[in-house]
Design a protein around this motif. Structure first.
Motif, PDB file in Angstrom:
ATOM      1  N   UNK A   1      -6.303  42.517 -39.993  1.00 44.69           N
ATOM      2  CA  UNK A   1      -5.621  43.305 -38.975  1.00 44.69           C
ATOM      3  C   UNK A   1      -4.580  44.195 -39.646  1.00 44.69           C
ATOM      4  N   UNK A   2      -4.956  45.382 -40.120  1.00 45.57           N
ATOM      5  CA  UNK A   2      -3.986  46.252 -40.782  1.00 45.57           C
ATOM      6  C   UNK A   2      -2.953  46.781 -39.797  1.00 45.57           C
ATOM      7  N   UNK A   3      -1.806  47.260 -40.298  1.00 46.36           N
ATOM      8  CA  UNK A   3      -0.789  47.826 -39.408  1.00 46.36           C
ATOM      9  C   UNK A   3      -1.383  48.905 -38.505  1.00 46.36           C
ATOM     10  N   UNK A   4      -0.975  48.883 -37.238  1.00 44.67           N
ATOM     11  CA  UNK A   4      -1.482  49.841 -36.271  1.00 44.67           C
ATOM     12  C   UNK A   4      -2.558  49.286 -35.362  1.00 44.67           C
ATOM     13  N   UNK A   5      -3.127  48.116 -35.711  1.00 42.49           N
ATOM     14  CA  UNK A   5      -4.181  47.525 -34.895  1.00 42.49           C
ATOM     15  C   UNK A   5      -3.614  47.005 -33.576  1.00 42.49           C
ATOM     16  N   UNK A   6      -4.274  47.345 -32.480  1.00 37.52           N
ATOM     17  CA  UNK A   6      -3.895  46.829 -31.165  1.00 37.52           C
ATOM     18  C   UNK A   6      -4.683  45.552 -30.906  1.00 37.52           C
ATOM     19  N   UNK A   7      -3.991  44.486 -30.483  1.00 33.15           N
ATOM     20  CA  UNK A   7      -4.647  43.198 -30.290  1.00 33.15           C
ATOM     21  C   UNK A   7      -4.204  42.558 -28.983  1.00 33.15           C
ATOM     22  N   UNK A   8      -5.034  41.629 -28.509  1.00 37.12           N
ATOM     23  CA  UNK A   8      -4.682  40.812 -27.350  1.00 37.12           C
ATOM     24  C   UNK A   8      -4.533  39.372 -27.799  1.00 37.12           C
ATOM     25  N   UNK A   9      -3.480  38.701 -27.321  1.00 39.02           N
ATOM     26  CA  UNK A   9      -3.216  37.320 -27.700  1.00 39.02           C
ATOM     27  C   UNK A   9      -3.813  36.358 -26.672  1.00 39.02           C
TER      28      UNK A   9
ATOM     29  N   UNK B   1      -9.330  42.393 -31.014  1.00 38.91           N
ATOM     30  CA  UNK B   1      -8.690  43.682 -31.258  1.00 38.91           C
ATOM     31  C   UNK B   1      -9.113  44.637 -30.145  1.00 38.91           C
ATOM     32  N   UNK B   2      -8.254  45.585 -29.841  1.00 38.87           N
ATOM     33  CA  UNK B   2      -8.478  46.473 -28.702  1.00 38.87           C
ATOM     34  C   UNK B   2      -8.557  47.926 -29.142  1.00 38.87           C
ATOM     35  N   UNK B   3      -9.317  48.705 -28.407  1.00 36.90           N
ATOM     36  CA  UNK B   3      -9.303  50.151 -28.578  1.00 36.90           C
ATOM     37  C   UNK B   3      -8.233  50.730 -27.672  1.00 36.90           C
ATOM     38  N   UNK B   4      -7.640  51.853 -28.070  1.00 37.21           N
ATOM     39  CA  UNK B   4      -6.580  52.437 -27.225  1.00 37.21           C
ATOM     40  C   UNK B   4      -6.992  52.644 -25.776  1.00 37.21           C
ATOM     41  N   UNK B   5      -8.259  53.000 -25.553  1.00 42.87           N
ATOM     42  CA  UNK B   5      -8.700  53.272 -24.180  1.00 42.87           C
ATOM     43  C   UNK B   5      -8.707  52.003 -23.322  1.00 42.87           C
ATOM     44  N   UNK B   6      -8.679  50.826 -23.982  1.00 40.20           N
ATOM     45  CA  UNK B   6      -8.711  49.565 -23.243  1.00 40.20           C
ATOM     46  C   UNK B   6      -7.313  49.026 -22.929  1.00 40.20           C
ATOM     47  N   UNK B   7      -6.281  49.752 -23.350  1.00 40.72           N
ATOM     48  CA  UNK B   7      -4.895  49.297 -23.155  1.00 40.72           C
ATOM     49  C   UNK B   7      -4.259  50.102 -22.024  1.00 40.72           C
TER      50      UNK B   7
END
Length: 462
Positions: free
Chosen positions: A367-375, A424-430
């Motif tokens: 998970x490099x910096x900048x990755x969007x994730x869900x916990x 991990x999430x794509x921006x469109x999913x946030x």
């Protein structure tokens, strides 16, 4: 928290929750308050000068109780390692007499954490990281200022400037001996989101090239030659006609595109005038725009004709161009940049070395910096710093709503072990409100404290 001064450092043990009262730069830990996790932590603490050390007994693990060694080893019962009947039949040593009469011990339920205490700790961690960010970024910009001075003097033929460059490269090498410092530099290079001219690009490529080279097992001498070649890889651009370009973020001076392909050879011509400049470094300079499939320039070389130093520099060069574009709206997050580079690995376009790209990806972790994730609790966060020892438990930036007000929180998954990353999430999913708050360029980056980074700015290049 009730802290008590610990006078005798010999009493330190794993599991103690401590607070370090000393300079920010006197220790390599991410925060000044933490639980001791290893004997190495203890040795590091003992080596800190002018330290006042406090402990919190309530947050510390209880001392381990050593059980006395039994006098007769033959009398020991053998525990049931496996529960299957087949295994018990095969190994009679695992059968217990009167097993049915043994009572199961009641399960000890852990007390649920206080949500308000969790939120308070996350806020506090956020502000601590912001303080670290400012200190380490200030050091980086000071080094950048020194590198700009080096490039100016190189252009006018000052031989002393090469000595300063050698010292800068050697100092970067020394910083990379520390894991936390390595991650700090990677985060800074990857997450500024804007180009600051040829000098910042040169410094970034120098740092990333040495990180890749170190991971690939290059010797100290080889890293030194790689670093010099990377630092001066675009030096030839300074000898080309320049044009003014206007961007949303300001004005930049860029080389004339009609003559841009001349800069590798121009750079080599300039640097080979300096006595004892390594030939391997010159190869990196003149070959960094070659491509393994022969589509590059200036000579159209193919894989076996391109030096390893150049193959490393070309990947680091491409990565920085993707992360820090001249037009900030075109800059990619580290995750996006690595994804784009990976396409060259999984395709017929062998422009870049597969080994070098995979090394960079491995170094940047899952998970490099900048990755969007869900916990696992549904929280959405953005990775802002990775954990080399546990790549799946990075440091996250999240948000919390107090009514209609949105505020920042920091979640350290290495500490909050009840949480895990589920996807991990794509921006469109946030959700748009959260995505705007977690914009990769909104708060720059949050980083671990880097041991020796201030010296990089203040002691080595005077």
């Amino acid at each position: 928290m009730a802290y008590k001064l610990l006078e005798n450092l010999d009493e330190l043990r794993i599991g103690m929750y401590v607070k370090l009262d000393c300079s920010w730069w006197a220790h390599p830990f991410a925060t000044s308050r933490f639980k001791i996790a290893s004997q190495q932590d203890i040795e590091t603490i003992r080596g800190i000068r002018r330290l006042k050390l406090y402990i919190d007994q309530d947050l510390s693990d209880p001392p381990a109780v050593e059980e006395p060694e039994p006098e007769n080893l033959e009398s020991l019962e053998i525990p049931p390692i496996f529960a299957s009947e087949e295994f018990l039949e095969e190994d009679p040593l695992l059968v217990f007499e009167n097993d049915e009469e043994q009572e199961e011990e009641p399960i000890q339920l852990m007390e649920a954490p206080d949500p308000e205490e969790i939120k308070k700790n996350r806020k506090q961690l956020y502000h601590e990281r912001r303080t670290h960010l400012k200190k380490v970024e200030d050091a980086y910009w000071k080094v950048l200022g020194k590198s700009k001075d080096i490039f100016k003097r190189i252009g006018t033929g000052h031989h002393a400037a090469v000595k300063n460059a050698v010292q800068l490269v050697a100092n970067v090498e020394s910083v990379l001996k520390h894991e936390q410092a390595t991650m700090t530099l990677m985060d800074i290079v990857s997450s500024t989101g804007m180009a600051e001219g040829l000098s910042s690009h040169a410094l970034n490529v120098c740092i990333m090239s040495q990180i890749i080279g170190k991971e690939m097992g290059l010797s100290s001498d080889e890293l030194h030659m790689l670093g010099l070649g990377a630092l001066f890889h675009d030096m030839g651009k300074r000898m080309l006609p320049m044009k003014v370009k206007f961007h949303a973020t300001g004005i930049t001076m860029e080389p004339d595109q009609e003559s841009i392909k001349l800069h590798p050879e121009k750079g080599k011509e300039l640097m080979e005038k300096f006595k004892d400049f390594p030939p391997q470094s010159l190869e990196a300079i003149v070959q960094h725009h070659e491509r393994l499939d022969g589509s590059g320039y200036p000579q159209g070389l193919t894989k076996d004709q391109i030096s390893l130093w150049a193959q490393i520099v070309m990947v680091a060069d491409e990565y920085d161009e993707l992360c820090n574009a001249a037009e900030i709206e075109k800059s990619l997050t580290p995750h996006e940049a690595l994804s784009q580079l990976y396409r060259y690995v999984d395709s017929n376009q062998q422009k870049f070395s597969k080994d070098v790209i995979l090394t960079l990806i491995r170094t940047m972790t899952v998970f490099p910096p900048g990755t969007l994730v869900e916990l696992s609790d549904g929280t959405i966060g953005q990775v802002i710093s990775v954990n080399l020892k546990n790549p799946t438990r990075p440091l996250l930036l999240s948000s919390h709503f107090e009514g209609t007000r949105q505020e920042a929180l920091m979640i350290d998954l290495s500490e909050e072990i009840n949480l895990t990353i589920t996807q991990s999430l794509r921006p469109k999913d946030v959700p748009s409100k959260i995505l705007e708050f977690l914009s990769p360029r909104r708060n720059s980056i949050f980083i671990h404290q880097a041991e020796n980074v201030p010296q990089l700015a203040s002691k080595k290049l005077t």
